[in-house]
Write a protein that holds these residues in place. Structure first.
Motif, PDB file in Angstrom:
ATOM      1  N   GLU A 298       0.869  -1.248  -0.004  1.00 43.48           N
ATOM      2  CA  GLU A 298      -0.150   0.114  -0.008  1.00 43.48           C
ATOM      3  C   GLU A 298       0.810   1.316  -0.169  1.00 43.48           C
ATOM      4  O   GLU A 298       1.638   1.560   1.183  1.00 43.48           O
ATOM      5  CB  GLU A 298      -0.775  -0.098   1.360  1.00 43.48           C
ATOM      6  N   LEU A 299       0.836   2.109  -1.039  1.00 41.93           N
ATOM      7  CA  LEU A 299       1.425   3.212  -1.178  1.00 41.93           C
ATOM      8  C   LEU A 299       0.450   4.284  -0.990  1.00 41.93           C
ATOM      9  O   LEU A 299      -0.480   4.540  -1.835  1.00 41.93           O
ATOM     10  CB  LEU A 299       2.091   3.356  -2.439  1.00 41.93           C
ATOM     11  N   HIS A 300       0.539   5.265   0.122  1.00 40.22           N
ATOM     12  CA  HIS A 300      -0.377   6.552   0.421  1.00 40.22           C
ATOM     13  C   HIS A 300       0.418   7.644   0.121  1.00 40.22           C
ATOM     14  O   HIS A 300       1.246   7.842   0.440  1.00 40.22           O
ATOM     15  CB  HIS A 300      -0.969   6.542   1.614  1.00 40.22           C
ATOM     16  N   ILE A 301      -0.133   8.439  -0.880  1.00 39.36           N
ATOM     17  CA  ILE A 301       0.262   9.870  -1.295  1.00 39.36           C
ATOM     18  C   ILE A 301      -0.689  10.714  -0.834  1.00 39.36           C
ATOM     19  O   ILE A 301      -1.891  10.884  -1.306  1.00 39.36           O
ATOM     20  CB  ILE A 301       0.448   9.914  -2.773  1.00 39.36           C
ATOM     21  N   GLN A 302      -0.419  11.364   0.254  1.00 40.64           N
ATOM     22  CA  GLN A 302      -1.203  12.273   0.991  1.00 40.64           C
ATOM     23  C   GLN A 302      -0.687  13.750   0.867  1.00 40.64           C
ATOM     24  O   GLN A 302       0.405  13.939   1.200  1.00 40.64           O
ATOM     25  CB  GLN A 302      -1.298  11.904   2.473  1.00 40.64           C
ATOM     26  N   ASP A 303      -1.728  14.446   0.772  1.00 40.34           N
ATOM     27  CA  ASP A 303      -1.269  15.994   0.891  1.00 40.34           C
ATOM     28  C   ASP A 303      -2.299  16.796   1.684  1.00 40.34           C
ATOM     29  O   ASP A 303      -3.547  16.365   2.037  1.00 40.34           O
ATOM     30  CB  ASP A 303      -1.456  16.794  -0.700  1.00 40.34           C
ATOM     31  N   ASN A 304      -2.010  18.039   1.871  1.00 38.71           N
ATOM     32  CA  ASN A 304      -2.821  18.961   2.857  1.00 38.71           C
ATOM     33  C   ASN A 304      -3.403  20.044   2.072  1.00 38.71           C
ATOM     34  O   ASN A 304      -3.648  21.115   2.557  1.00 38.71           O
ATOM     35  CB  ASN A 304      -1.844  19.554   4.109  1.00 38.71           C
ATOM     36  N   GLY A 305      -3.918  19.777   0.876  1.00 41.74           N
ATOM     37  CA  GLY A 305      -4.379  20.871  -0.225  1.00 41.74           C
ATOM     38  C   GLY A 305      -5.972  20.938   0.202  1.00 41.74           C
ATOM     39  O   GLY A 305      -6.483  20.268   1.108  1.00 41.74           O
ATOM     40  N   PRO A 306      -6.538  21.666  -0.815  1.00 44.04           N
ATOM     41  CA  PRO A 306      -8.128  21.792  -0.496  1.00 44.04           C
ATOM     42  C   PRO A 306      -9.037  20.766  -0.814  1.00 44.04           C
ATOM     43  O   PRO A 306     -10.032  20.740  -0.332  1.00 44.04           O
ATOM     44  CB  PRO A 306      -8.345  22.966  -1.535  1.00 44.04           C
ATOM     45  N   GLY A 307      -8.386  19.506  -1.270  1.00 49.56           N
ATOM     46  CA  GLY A 307      -9.025  18.545  -1.754  1.00 49.56           C
ATOM     47  C   GLY A 307      -9.874  18.485  -3.081  1.00 49.56           C
ATOM     48  O   GLY A 307      -9.975  19.575  -3.689  1.00 49.56           O
ATOM     49  N   VAL A 308     -10.246  17.417  -3.487  1.00 51.24           N
ATOM     50  CA  VAL A 308     -10.731  17.157  -5.001  1.00 51.24           C
ATOM     51  C   VAL A 308     -12.331  17.678  -4.816  1.00 51.24           C
ATOM     52  O   VAL A 308     -12.950  17.286  -3.826  1.00 51.24           O
ATOM     53  CB  VAL A 308     -10.818  15.851  -5.150  1.00 51.24           C
ATOM     54  N   PRO A 309     -12.798  18.753  -5.851  1.00 42.09           N
ATOM     55  CA  PRO A 309     -14.142  18.974  -5.842  1.00 42.09           C
ATOM     56  C   PRO A 309     -14.981  17.789  -5.598  1.00 42.09           C
ATOM     57  O   PRO A 309     -14.796  16.937  -6.411  1.00 42.09           O
ATOM     58  CB  PRO A 309     -14.032  19.880  -7.020  1.00 42.09           C
ATOM     59  N   GLU A 310     -16.257  17.933  -4.996  1.00 41.20           N
ATOM     60  CA  GLU A 310     -17.078  16.738  -4.963  1.00 41.20           C
ATOM     61  C   GLU A 310     -17.626  16.438  -6.067  1.00 41.20           C
ATOM     62  O   GLU A 310     -17.836  15.294  -6.468  1.00 41.20           O
ATOM     63  CB  GLU A 310     -18.305  17.241  -3.940  1.00 41.20           C
ATOM     64  N   SER A 311     -17.651  17.602  -7.101  1.00 40.74           N
ATOM     65  CA  SER A 311     -18.279  17.231  -8.417  1.00 40.74           C
ATOM     66  C   SER A 311     -17.568  16.193  -9.399  1.00 40.74           C
ATOM     67  O   SER A 311     -17.921  15.427 -10.294  1.00 40.74           O
ATOM     68  CB  SER A 311     -18.661  18.469  -9.260  1.00 40.74           C
ATOM     69  N   LEU A 312     -16.038  16.247  -8.986  1.00 37.17           N
ATOM     70  CA  LEU A 312     -15.226  15.675  -9.723  1.00 37.17           C
ATOM     71  C   LEU A 312     -14.771  14.314  -9.259  1.00 37.17           C
ATOM     72  O   LEU A 312     -14.007  13.362  -9.709  1.00 37.17           O
ATOM     73  CB  LEU A 312     -13.602  16.247  -9.959  1.00 37.17           C
ATOM     74  N   ARG A 313     -15.139  13.859  -7.783  1.00 40.03           N
ATOM     75  CA  ARG A 313     -14.530  12.785  -7.447  1.00 40.03           C
ATOM     76  C   ARG A 313     -14.837  11.377  -7.894  1.00 40.03           C
ATOM     77  O   ARG A 313     -13.969  10.450  -7.931  1.00 40.03           O
ATOM     78  CB  ARG A 313     -15.054  12.996  -5.664  1.00 40.03           C
ATOM     79  N   ASP A 314     -16.041  11.293  -8.556  1.00 39.29           N
ATOM     80  CA  ASP A 314     -16.282  10.154  -9.054  1.00 39.29           C
ATOM     81  C   ASP A 314     -15.869   9.886 -10.550  1.00 39.29           C
ATOM     82  O   ASP A 314     -15.677   9.023 -11.272  1.00 39.29           O
ATOM     83  CB  ASP A 314     -17.764   9.940  -9.109  1.00 39.29           C
ATOM     84  N   ARG A 315     -14.942  10.974 -11.007  1.00 42.82           N
ATOM     85  CA  ARG A 315     -14.776  10.953 -12.428  1.00 42.82           C
ATOM     86  C   ARG A 315     -13.210  11.386 -12.564  1.00 42.82           C
ATOM     87  O   ARG A 315     -12.790  11.697 -13.839  1.00 42.82           O
ATOM     88  CB  ARG A 315     -15.607  11.942 -13.068  1.00 42.82           C
ATOM     89  N   ILE A 316     -12.600  11.524 -11.589  1.00 38.68           N
ATOM     90  CA  ILE A 316     -10.987  12.045 -11.527  1.00 38.68           C
ATOM     91  C   ILE A 316     -10.332  11.229 -12.489  1.00 38.68           C
ATOM     92  O   ILE A 316      -9.032  11.503 -12.994  1.00 38.68           O
ATOM     93  CB  ILE A 316     -10.597  12.258 -10.064  1.00 38.68           C
TER      94      ILE A 316
END
Length: 364
Positions: A298-316
Motif C-alpha cells: 500500500e502506497l499512500h500519497i497524502q497532501d494537505n491541499g484543498p481536496g478534490v471538488p465533490e463534483s469530480l470525485r467520481d470522475r477524476i
C-alpha cells in the motif's frame, strides 16, 4: 460453562483451507459453539483460534438471537442457506464499535451438526463492487480512447502536410502565419494523441522494483521543481520486499499523482506550509478484482491541499477530466492504467485539508 476446545479430526483438516480465504469463516454447531475459525476471523476479533474455539460465535454477534435462529433453521433442514446483516463485536484494543458484516450461514454436511458461517465486511464488499465497476469502466474507456486516438491521428498527418505544402505556395510571408497556426495546432493535437496511446505503445519492461527507490526518485524530481514552500515527508515500512514490475511506469504513475497534488497545493506552497507524505505499508489478505493475495503493498500519497471538488470525485480517473484550467486530464488516467498493468488498484479519499491517493499492488 465453556466447553473444551474441539480439535478437528483428520477428516476435518481440510477446514484449514479456509485460512486461504479473504473473508471471515467459522465452522460451528447448531448451538453456535465454534469448531473452527479461520485466520481472518482471528485477526478481526483479536483473539487466538484456541480461545475462539472454546467459546460460542453467538458471543461475538451483536444480534445473537438472529444468528441462533438461522443456525437452528439450517440444522432442522428448513433452509440450505440463510443471509442477514448484523455486526461483529471485537476484542481488538481500540475497536469500540462493532464491525458491520454480512452473514451467510450454510450447510456443509448431511448430518447438519456442522454449519458454515461466512462473514463479509460490508465495507469490503462495497469496495470490491466498486473496484469491479471501475475496472470495467477503465477497460471500456481505454478501448474508446485508443480507437479515437487512431482515428484522429490519420487525418491529422494529412492536415499538417497540406499546411506545409500550402506555406511553400503562398506568395505573401504574412499569409504564412496562418499555415504556422495550423501546423502548431496539429502538432499540439499530435502530442495529445501520443500521450493517449503511450501506455499501449511502450513495452512492459519487467524487473525487480523497490518501491522506496521509486518514491525517492519522485521525491527528488518534485523537490527540484519546488525547492521552497513544499515538504515531501517519508513514512516508509523498510520491511517491504521487492516485487516484479516496470520501474519507469511506476515512477510515472507516482509522479503524475504527486504533480497533481503540487498543482492543488499552489496556494500552500506560496504560504510555505504545503506538505506531501509518501507512506508505504504492507497489507495482508487483500482481494483485488476477485483474486486474493496474501500480501500487498500500500502506497499512500497524502497532501494537505484543498481536496478534490465533490463534483469530480467520481470522475477524476476519466480521461480529459481536469480540475484546473489548462489541464489535460490525462495524468491520473495514465497513473491508473500503469497501476492496473501491475494487477493493482488506485483510489482516492479526499476532504478539505486531506487528500489521499492509495495505490495497492500485490507482493510475492
Amino acid at each position: 460453562m465453556p466447553t473444551r476446545p474441539v480439535t478437528p479430526s483428520p477428516s476435518e483438516r481440510h477446514w484449514e483451507a479456509f485460512d486461504q480465504l479473504a473473508t471471515m469463516v467459522a465452522v460451528v454447531r447448531p448451538d453456535g459453539q465454534c469448531l473452527f475459525v479461520n485466520s481472518v476471523l482471528e485477526s478481526v476479533i483479536g483473539l487466538s483460534r484456541r480461545t475462539l474455539t472454546s467459546r460460542s460465535l453467538l458471543e461475538w454477534c451483536r444480534e445473537p438471537a438472529q444468528l441462533l435462529e438461522a443456525l437452528q433453521a439450517l440444522a432442522a433442514n428448513q433452509f440450505s442457506t440463510r443471509r442477514f446483516e448484523s455486526a461483529l463485536r471485537r476484542a481488538v484494543v481500540g475497536a469500540t464499535e462493532p464491525l458491520p458484516v454480512h452473514f451467510i450461514v450454510s450447510q456443509i454436511d448431511h448430518s447438519h451438526e456442522r454449519l458454515l458461517v461466512e462473514m463479509i465486511e460490508i465495507e469490503q464488499q462495497t469496495r470490491q463492487d466498486r473496484e469491479e465497476r471501475v475496472a470495467g469502466q477503465s477497460q471500456v474507456t481505454r478501448e474508446l480512447i485508443r480507437n479515437l486516438a487512431h482515428e484522429i491521428k490519420n487525418p491529422l498527418g494529412g492536415i499538417r502536410g497540406a499546411a506545409q505544402l500550402l506555406a511553400l505556395e503562398l506568395p505573401s510571408p504574412e499569409l504564412g502565419e496562418y499555415t504556422q497556426v495550423i501546423i502548431h495546432e496539429a502538432d499540439r493535437l499530435q502530442a495529445l494523441v501520443d500521450r493517449l496511446l503511450a501506455p499501449h505503445r511502450k513495452p512492459h519492461i519487467v524487473s525487480d522494483v523497490n518501491i522506496h527507490e521509486v518514491c525517492e526518485r519522485v521525491r527528488s524530481l518534485v523537490l527540484a521543481e519546488y525547492p521552497r514552500g513544499l515538504q515531501v515527508l517519508r513514512d516508509y515500512d523498510a520491511s517491504i520486499p521487492e516485487f516484479r514490475g516496470d520501474r519507469e511506469q511506476l515512477i510515472q504513475a507516482v509522479l503524475n499523482i504527486v504533480h497533481n497534488a503540487c498543482q492543488a497545493l499552489a496556494e500552500q506552497i506560496d504560504q510555505g506550509d504545503a506538505r506531501i507524505v509518501l507512506r508505504t505499508r504492507v497489507s495482508r489478505q487483500v482481494t483485488i478484482g476477485k483474486q486474493r493475495f496474501r500480501l500487498a503493498l500500500e502506497l499512500h500519497i497524502q497532501d494537505n491541499g484543498p481536496g478534490v471538488p465533490e463534483s469530480l470525485r467520481d470522475r477524476i480517473f476519466y480521461p480529459l477530466v481536469s480540475g484546473r484550467e489548462g489541464g489535460s486530464g490525462l495524468g491520473l488516467t495514465l497513473a491508473q492504467t500503469f497501476v492496473q498493468q501491475h494487477q493493482g488498484t488506485i483510489e482516492c479519499d479526499s476532504e478539505p485539508g486531506r487528500t489521499v491517493f492509495k495505490i495497492v499492488i500485490p507482493l510475492p
